[in-house]
Write a protein that holds these residues in place. Structure first.
Motif, PDB file in Angstrom:
ATOM      1  N   LYS A  32      40.199  48.712  33.365  1.00 35.51           N
ATOM      2  CA  LYS A  32      39.110  47.856  32.916  1.00 35.51           C
ATOM      3  C   LYS A  32      39.276  47.572  31.437  1.00 35.51           C
ATOM      4  O   LYS A  32      40.070  48.215  30.735  1.00 35.51           O
ATOM      5  N   ILE A  34      39.831  46.079  37.928  1.00 33.71           N
ATOM      6  CA  ILE A  34      40.860  45.678  38.880  1.00 33.71           C
ATOM      7  C   ILE A  34      41.625  46.920  39.305  1.00 33.71           C
ATOM      8  O   ILE A  34      42.011  47.753  38.471  1.00 33.71           O
ATOM      9  N   GLU A  75      45.535  45.851  43.630  1.00 25.33           N
ATOM     10  CA  GLU A  75      45.347  44.412  43.415  1.00 25.33           C
ATOM     11  C   GLU A  75      46.391  43.862  42.454  1.00 25.33           C
ATOM     12  O   GLU A  75      46.960  42.779  42.675  1.00 25.33           O
ATOM     13  N   SER A 123      44.405  38.669  31.438  1.00 28.01           N
ATOM     14  CA  SER A 123      43.753  37.450  31.933  1.00 28.01           C
ATOM     15  C   SER A 123      42.944  37.746  33.193  1.00 28.01           C
ATOM     16  O   SER A 123      41.810  37.268  33.350  1.00 28.01           O
ATOM     17  N   ALA A 124      43.500  38.575  34.079  1.00 24.61           N
ATOM     18  CA  ALA A 124      42.794  38.923  35.306  1.00 24.61           C
ATOM     19  C   ALA A 124      41.518  39.699  35.004  1.00 24.61           C
ATOM     20  O   ALA A 124      40.499  39.537  35.683  1.00 24.61           O
ATOM     21  N   THR A 174      39.575  39.290  32.535  1.00 26.07           N
ATOM     22  CA  THR A 174      38.512  38.393  32.065  1.00 26.07           C
ATOM     23  C   THR A 174      37.760  37.771  33.239  1.00 26.07           C
ATOM     24  O   THR A 174      36.643  37.280  33.072  1.00 26.07           O
ATOM     25  N   GLU A 175      38.345  37.848  34.422  1.00 26.67           N
ATOM     26  CA  GLU A 175      37.734  37.273  35.616  1.00 26.67           C
ATOM     27  C   GLU A 175      36.891  38.288  36.377  1.00 26.67           C
ATOM     28  O   GLU A 175      35.926  37.937  37.052  1.00 26.67           O
ATOM     29  N   GLN A 176      37.264  39.558  36.308  1.00 28.34           N
ATOM     30  CA  GLN A 176      36.506  40.614  36.968  1.00 28.34           C
ATOM     31  C   GLN A 176      36.575  41.875  36.129  1.00 28.34           C
ATOM     32  O   GLN A 176      37.604  42.148  35.495  1.00 28.34           O
TER      33      GLN A 176
END
Length: 255
Positions: free
Chosen positions: A57, A20, A24, A12-13, A15-17
């Motif tokens: 990624k 990561i 983080e 889910s994270a 899909t936002e950036q």
């Protein structure tokens, strides 16, 4: 938080950036670095993420391959290195399958001076090059013509391959990850599956730029390959993970 919940949170994270860092994710999920690394390894094994230095990624989607005329101009040095390493694997009086592609063409160039081999290929540029530069026997599979890729594909190729006893198969791809190789062309799947059934040894030959890409059609699991020949830019962690699975990785620094 149980592993399945952490895995969903990582995806889910992403899909936002696009990328990561492990740090983080440690802060987001409030777990240790080791736990995050184990989660990433699990997700990568299933082909859902790609690990990079210090982070993770999502895989790059590949919906269409470049035509042969474009591919032949890219990553030329890396392909030449792979071609030399592949040629070193070929002993005397060997029957070889060269899969369609510009990396396979470099293998053909390195072996063209041999007269003791039997070449089998579905690639027209490879067959043409060997006709003009080699005294070894050459068989072309025939089959449905893929104009952009300048090769033959489909069930007729498969039918031909089942009539041959092949010592070594050099298999190419435009997209692969820890799950296996994939392709945008459904007609290529049957060719790649058949060659792994009829060849004694299967080598994946692919430069590192293809790693982390995923196409619509899953062709082969990574475990069918005995060896992978790539270049120095293939991440060390990926090399280590492949070796843990019993797949030998051959790169210029390992010769």
């Amino acid at each position: 938080m149980i592993p399945a919940e952490r895995h969903r949170a990582i995806l889910s994270a992403l899909t936002e950036q696009p990328i990561i860092s492990i740090t983080e994710l440690v802060n987001i999920l409030d777990v240790s670095h080791m736990t995050i690394r184990r989660d990433i390894a699990k997700l990568e094994k299933s082909g859902k993420v790609i690990s990079i230095s210090g982070g993770v990624k999502l895989p790059t989607q590949l919906h269409e391959e470049l035509p042969h005329s474009k591919k032949i101009t890219e990553r030329v040095h890396q392909k030449e290195q792979i071609g030399k390493l592949a040629a070193d694997q070929v002993q005397a009086n060997t029957t070889i399958y060269l899969d369609a592609g510009t990396t396979s063409l470099e293998v053909a160039k390195q072996l063209a001076n041999r007269d003791d081999l039997i070449f089998i290929t579905n690639d027209f540029p490879i067959a043409t090059y060997l006709m003009n530069n080699s005294q070894s026997k050459i068989y072309h599979t025939g089959g449905l013509i893929d104009r952009a890729n300048q090769s033959a594909v489909g069930s007729k190729v498969s039918d031909f391959l089942y009539t041959m006893n092949i010592d070594i198969a050099f298999i190419s791809t435009s997209s692969w990850n820890m799950k296996g190789i994939s392709t945008p062309s459904e007609n290529k799947v049957i060719v790649k599956k058949t060659i792994t059934e009829v060849a004694n040894k299967c080598y994946l030959i692919s430069d590192s730029s293809k790693f982390g890409k995923v196409a619509p059609f899953h062709a082969l699991p990574i475990g069918v390959f005995h060896y992978i020949i790539s270049d120095l830019d293939l991440p060390a962690q990926i090399v280590e993970d492949l070796q843990k699975r019993g797949i030998d990785v051959i790169r210029p620094d390992m010769t």
